[in-house]
Design a protein around this motif. Sequence first.
Motif, short mmCIF file in Angstrom:
data_model
loop_
_atom_site.label_atom_id
_atom_site.label_comp_id
_atom_site.label_asym_id
_atom_site.label_seq_id
_atom_site.Cartn_x
_atom_site.Cartn_y
_atom_site.Cartn_z
N LYS A 157 -9.02 -10.04 13.39
CA LYS A 157 -8.02 -10.57 12.45
C LYS A 157 -6.63 -10.37 13.04
N ILE A 158 -5.75 -11.36 12.80
CA ILE A 158 -4.36 -11.27 13.27
C ILE A 158 -3.43 -11.38 12.06
N HIS A 159 -2.55 -10.41 11.92
CA HIS A 159 -1.59 -10.41 10.81
C HIS A 159 -0.19 -10.67 11.37
N SER A 160 0.42 -11.74 10.93
CA SER A 160 1.76 -12.12 11.37
C SER A 160 2.80 -11.29 10.60
N ILE A 161 3.65 -10.55 11.33
CA ILE A 161 4.57 -9.58 10.74
C ILE A 161 6.00 -10.13 10.72
N PRO A 162 6.64 -10.19 9.53
CA PRO A 162 8.06 -10.59 9.46
C PRO A 162 8.91 -9.65 10.29
N ARG A 163 10.00 -10.19 10.85
CA ARG A 163 10.78 -9.40 11.81
C ARG A 163 12.05 -8.82 11.21
N LEU A 164 12.28 -7.54 11.55
CA LEU A 164 13.55 -6.87 11.28
C LEU A 164 14.33 -6.65 12.57
N ASP A 165 13.74 -7.04 13.69
CA ASP A 165 14.38 -6.91 14.99
C ASP A 165 13.63 -7.85 15.94
N LYS A 240 18.01 -10.11 8.19
CA LYS A 240 18.53 -9.56 6.95
C LYS A 240 17.54 -8.58 6.31
N HIS A 241 17.90 -7.30 6.33
CA HIS A 241 17.00 -6.26 5.83
C HIS A 241 16.59 -6.50 4.39
N LYS A 242 17.56 -6.81 3.53
CA LYS A 242 17.26 -6.97 2.10
C LYS A 242 16.32 -8.14 1.84
N ASP A 243 16.39 -9.15 2.69
CA ASP A 243 15.51 -10.30 2.54
C ASP A 243 14.13 -10.05 3.16
N VAL A 244 14.13 -9.38 4.33
CA VAL A 244 12.88 -9.24 5.09
C VAL A 244 12.02 -8.08 4.61
N MET A 245 12.66 -6.95 4.22
CA MET A 245 11.89 -5.75 3.89
C MET A 245 10.82 -5.99 2.81
N PRO A 246 11.14 -6.64 1.69
CA PRO A 246 10.08 -6.88 0.68
C PRO A 246 8.92 -7.69 1.24
N LEU A 248 7.97 -7.80 4.40
CA LEU A 248 7.26 -6.96 5.36
C LEU A 248 6.33 -5.98 4.65
N ILE A 249 6.84 -5.31 3.63
CA ILE A 249 6.02 -4.36 2.87
C ILE A 249 4.84 -5.07 2.22
N GLU A 250 5.11 -6.22 1.62
CA GLU A 250 4.04 -6.98 0.97
C GLU A 250 2.97 -7.41 1.98
N LYS A 251 3.41 -7.85 3.16
CA LYS A 251 2.47 -8.29 4.19
C LYS A 251 1.57 -7.14 4.64
N LEU A 252 2.14 -5.98 4.88
CA LEU A 252 1.35 -4.83 5.31
C LEU A 252 0.36 -4.41 4.23
N GLU A 253 0.82 -4.38 2.99
CA GLU A 253 -0.07 -3.97 1.89
C GLU A 253 -1.19 -4.99 1.69
N ASP A 254 -0.86 -6.26 1.73
CA ASP A 254 -1.88 -7.30 1.56
C ASP A 254 -2.89 -7.28 2.70
#
Length: 418
Positions: A157-165, A240-246, A248-254
């Motif tokens: 399985k491959i999970h695409s991770i939103p970027r903070l950097d 943008k941290h405030k836009d990406v962080m939610p 990113l967290i949701e993606k990891l949890e899901d």
Amino acid sequence: MNTISYSPSFKGYGAMPLRGLYVTDKNCAQALKKLSLTTGLDVFTPNIASKSIKKEIYDLQQKSYLMWAQDYITFLKNKTDIVLFDSTREHLKRVLRASADGIKKTLGFEPVKLPMHLRGGNFFICENKGRREMLLGENKAKEFPDEFLKTVYGVEKIHSIPRLDYHIDLFIRPLNDGNVLVADYELTKDMLKSGIKKIQNYIKTANPDSKERAQLEEVCNQLGLYLEKFEITERFAPYKHKDVMPKLIEKLEDSGYKPIRVPGNYYYLQPVKDKAKEKEMLNNFHNNMDFLKDISKNDDPRLKSMVDKFIELQTFKAGHDETIGVNLTNKYENNFLNAIVSEKDGKPVYITNAPLLDRAIGITQEIEAKTGFSTKNAFIESIKDYVAKENIHFIDDKTTERLFNTAGGIHCTAAEII
């Protein structure tokens, strides 16, 4: 290409016993070797007989071209251990080919050349409930077909991770048991504010005319300055941290992982040459010009200098000057998420970069002991439930400074040997 078949016993690169580290840069190798007795990790360097290629290696190291081993070489464990190496970079081709041959002689890994090579900072391979998975930066998910990655890297399985950097190993770090550290910039700001309060409280107990009090007041001022620099930087950063962080967290949890937010990073923006990033940054500046001009009135010359650079770049944009070739990118003072993680005696071992922010602010060991605050200790406390304090190791300041000056960290320098 060689036929690749994978062992189901693979434990993942999240946190597992590593056989060692392969490091192509001499200085970074020495920094990691200094920690070998406590980390239990052997450090291997290119084993090459050719004098002409040794000369090439020396020349490339002088230009810092061989710092990023994980971008050039990837070790994969299966029924026949293989090492993937990047054969597309003209200035590195001979050295990487010779390095791959040396790896075969020294470690027994069979070299495999592929038409595409996924740079190590863009992915992590983890075991998630018995399944081998890949956490992949969303930008690379668009470049590398799923079937190619599943076949070559043996992931289900491959999970695409939103970027903070620009690389995911700069803001997340998988551990074991599905735990993933995530750099939370709000926690970084909270940490700096907490440090100001702790030092202010201690100042109240110091002699008003003492040298100690003056030193602590300067540290407090520096903390305030670096907090303000961070807040300004956050406003203009491309990701943008405030836009990406939610997301990113949701993606990891899901995806079945447990994100653990930590105050792991501190950076500000500095100029580098890159036209594409410059355009992106200047669009942000254009929309915040009034804010920039207000900040530029600040009396502190260090803060004013930083903001003046933003205004200078904006002025170039207003004049439609296409020749400047300058943008701002992350200059780290702390990055504890860019880390090498292994296991020793069944427990995670964590190797990361030095806390340069403590040095910049002026927090000495004596001040840390008296006030109870340092950014280093704040990070250690944030992961104490997952990594024991005695198993957290920091490389030296000089090596860290060199890495940060070239937009990387210690994890970027090491190809993990499984």
